[in-house]
Design a protein around this motif. Structure first.
Motif, PDB file in Angstrom:
ATOM      1  N   ILE A  45      -0.737  -6.667  -1.063  1.00  0.00           N
ATOM      2  CA  ILE A  45      -0.670  -6.758  -2.523  1.00  0.00           C
ATOM      3  C   ILE A  45      -1.419  -5.600  -3.172  1.00  0.00           C
ATOM      4  O   ILE A  45      -0.907  -4.941  -4.086  1.00  0.00           O
ATOM      5  N   VAL A  46      -2.624  -5.333  -2.697  1.00  0.00           N
ATOM      6  CA  VAL A  46      -3.410  -4.235  -3.273  1.00  0.00           C
ATOM      7  C   VAL A  46      -2.731  -2.891  -2.991  1.00  0.00           C
ATOM      8  O   VAL A  46      -2.610  -2.046  -3.874  1.00  0.00           O
ATOM      9  N   SER A  47      -2.271  -2.698  -1.773  1.00  0.00           N
ATOM     10  CA  SER A  47      -1.591  -1.454  -1.415  1.00  0.00           C
ATOM     11  C   SER A  47      -0.326  -1.256  -2.249  1.00  0.00           C
ATOM     12  O   SER A  47      -0.053  -0.153  -2.748  1.00  0.00           O
ATOM     13  N   GLY A  48       0.436  -2.316  -2.411  1.00  0.00           N
ATOM     14  CA  GLY A  48       1.651  -2.242  -3.221  1.00  0.00           C
ATOM     15  C   GLY A  48       1.354  -1.955  -4.684  1.00  0.00           C
ATOM     16  O   GLY A  48       2.091  -1.230  -5.355  1.00  0.00           O
ATOM     17  N   SER A  49       0.274  -2.513  -5.182  1.00  0.00           N
ATOM     18  CA  SER A  49      -0.122  -2.267  -6.571  1.00  0.00           C
ATOM     19  C   SER A  49      -0.511  -0.811  -6.780  1.00  0.00           C
ATOM     20  O   SER A  49      -0.136  -0.187  -7.777  1.00  0.00           O
ATOM     21  N   ILE A  50      -1.260  -0.265  -5.835  1.00  0.00           N
ATOM     22  CA  ILE A  50      -1.641   1.147  -5.923  1.00  0.00           C
ATOM     23  C   ILE A  50      -0.402   2.030  -5.875  1.00  0.00           C
ATOM     24  O   ILE A  50      -0.260   2.967  -6.671  1.00  0.00           O
ATOM     25  N   ALA A  51       0.498   1.739  -4.963  1.00  0.00           N
ATOM     26  CA  ALA A  51       1.733   2.533  -4.855  1.00  0.00           C
ATOM     27  C   ALA A  51       2.565   2.431  -6.128  1.00  0.00           C
ATOM     28  O   ALA A  51       3.160   3.417  -6.574  1.00  0.00           O
ATOM     29  N   HIS A  52       2.592   1.253  -6.734  1.00  0.00           N
ATOM     30  CA  HIS A  52       3.351   1.031  -7.967  1.00  0.00           C
ATOM     31  C   HIS A  52       2.839   1.951  -9.069  1.00  0.00           C
ATOM     32  O   HIS A  52       3.621   2.636  -9.731  1.00  0.00           O
ATOM     33  N   TYR A  53       1.533   1.975  -9.282  1.00  0.00           N
ATOM     34  CA  TYR A  53       0.967   2.808 -10.340  1.00  0.00           C
ATOM     35  C   TYR A  53       0.996   4.290  -9.981  1.00  0.00           C
ATOM     36  O   TYR A  53       1.113   5.141 -10.857  1.00  0.00           O
ATOM     37  N   ALA A  54       0.903   4.609  -8.703  1.00  0.00           N
ATOM     38  CA  ALA A  54       0.907   6.012  -8.279  1.00  0.00           C
ATOM     39  C   ALA A  54       2.208   6.710  -8.665  1.00  0.00           C
ATOM     40  O   ALA A  54       2.192   7.885  -9.042  1.00  0.00           O
ATOM     41  N   LYS A  55       3.327   5.994  -8.604  1.00  0.00           N
ATOM     42  CA  LYS A  55       4.611   6.597  -8.979  1.00  0.00           C
ATOM     43  C   LYS A  55       4.575   7.098 -10.414  1.00  0.00           C
ATOM     44  O   LYS A  55       5.006   8.218 -10.708  1.00  0.00           O
ATOM     45  N   ILE A  84      -6.485   1.785   2.139  1.00  0.00           N
ATOM     46  CA  ILE A  84      -6.306   1.339   0.759  1.00  0.00           C
ATOM     47  C   ILE A  84      -7.366   1.989  -0.133  1.00  0.00           C
ATOM     48  O   ILE A  84      -7.074   2.454  -1.232  1.00  0.00           O
ATOM     49  N   GLY A  85      -8.596   2.042   0.348  1.00  0.00           N
ATOM     50  CA  GLY A  85      -9.669   2.686  -0.405  1.00  0.00           C
ATOM     51  C   GLY A  85      -9.397   4.161  -0.641  1.00  0.00           C
ATOM     52  O   GLY A  85      -9.637   4.683  -1.741  1.00  0.00           O
ATOM     53  N   MET A  86      -8.886   4.838   0.357  1.00  0.00           N
ATOM     54  CA  MET A  86      -8.557   6.259   0.200  1.00  0.00           C
ATOM     55  C   MET A  86      -7.415   6.447  -0.806  1.00  0.00           C
ATOM     56  O   MET A  86      -7.441   7.365  -1.635  1.00  0.00           O
ATOM     57  N   ASP A  87      -6.417   5.568  -0.746  1.00  0.00           N
ATOM     58  CA  ASP A  87      -5.315   5.638  -1.707  1.00  0.00           C
ATOM     59  C   ASP A  87      -5.803   5.356  -3.124  1.00  0.00           C
ATOM     60  O   ASP A  87      -5.369   5.999  -4.083  1.00  0.00           O
ATOM     61  N   ALA A  88      -6.720   4.396  -3.258  1.00  0.00           N
ATOM     62  CA  ALA A  88      -7.275   4.076  -4.577  1.00  0.00           C
ATOM     63  C   ALA A  88      -8.063   5.265  -5.110  1.00  0.00           C
ATOM     64  O   ALA A  88      -7.975   5.605  -6.301  1.00  0.00           O
ATOM     65  N   TRP A  89      -8.821   5.918  -4.255  1.00  0.00           N
ATOM     66  CA  TRP A  89      -9.585   7.091  -4.659  1.00  0.00           C
ATOM     67  C   TRP A  89      -8.649   8.210  -5.112  1.00  0.00           C
ATOM     68  O   TRP A  89      -8.871   8.847  -6.144  1.00  0.00           O
ATOM     69  N   ALA A  90      -7.583   8.448  -4.352  1.00  0.00           N
ATOM     70  CA  ALA A  90      -6.615   9.489  -4.714  1.00  0.00           C
ATOM     71  C   ALA A  90      -5.930   9.166  -6.045  1.00  0.00           C
ATOM     72  O   ALA A  90      -5.727  10.054  -6.881  1.00  0.00           O
ATOM     73  N   LEU A  91      -5.594   7.899  -6.247  1.00  0.00           N
ATOM     74  CA  LEU A  91      -4.979   7.489  -7.510  1.00  0.00           C
ATOM     75  C   LEU A  91      -5.938   7.708  -8.674  1.00  0.00           C
ATOM     76  O   LEU A  91      -5.547   8.187  -9.734  1.00  0.00           O
TER      77      LEU A  91
END
Length: 111
Positions: free
Chosen positions: A76-86, A13-20
């Motif tokens: 929830i956090v992972s889904g939120s990151i994926a939501h905004y990443a799109k 999740i942290g890596m995904d947040a960093w990429a976002l």
């Protein structure tokens, strides 16, 4: 952008947040360049930016309230990151052909 599996852990999740965050900064730079040029295109981009953000926040809130993001904090956090990443990825693709994006790319090559 996001690579977190169905069973997310905090490191992924942290890596995904960093990429976002990195991708978002590129989009912000492109948008600032477009807005700085002014004119009707800048007004349209500013309106689009605000309406996209409002719509994304409303949709995320609805998904959260209806349980579509899951029940664990990680989901929830992972889904939120994926939501905004799109939205961020779509905006980067759309804005990559603008003159502002070309200036950002050319400026990066000159340094």
């Amino acid at each position: 952008m996001t690579t977190t599996s169905k069973n997310p852990n905090w490191f992924d999740i942290g890596m995904d947040a960093w990429a976002l965050a990195a991708e978002s900064n590129i989009v912000i730079a492109m948008r600032i360049g477009s807005l700085a040029q002014g004119g009707p295109a800048a007004v349209q981009e500013a309106g689009r930016m605000v309406s996209e953000k409002v719509a994304a926040n409303i949709k995320l809130g609805c998904d959260l309230m209806t349980g579509k993001l899951g029940s664990s904090p990680e989901a929830i956090v992972s889904g939120s990151i994926a939501h905004y990443a799109k939205s961020v990825v779509a905006n980067r693709k759309r804005l990559s052909d603008t003159p502002a994006a070309q200036m950002i790319e050319n400026g990066a090559e000159q340094e």
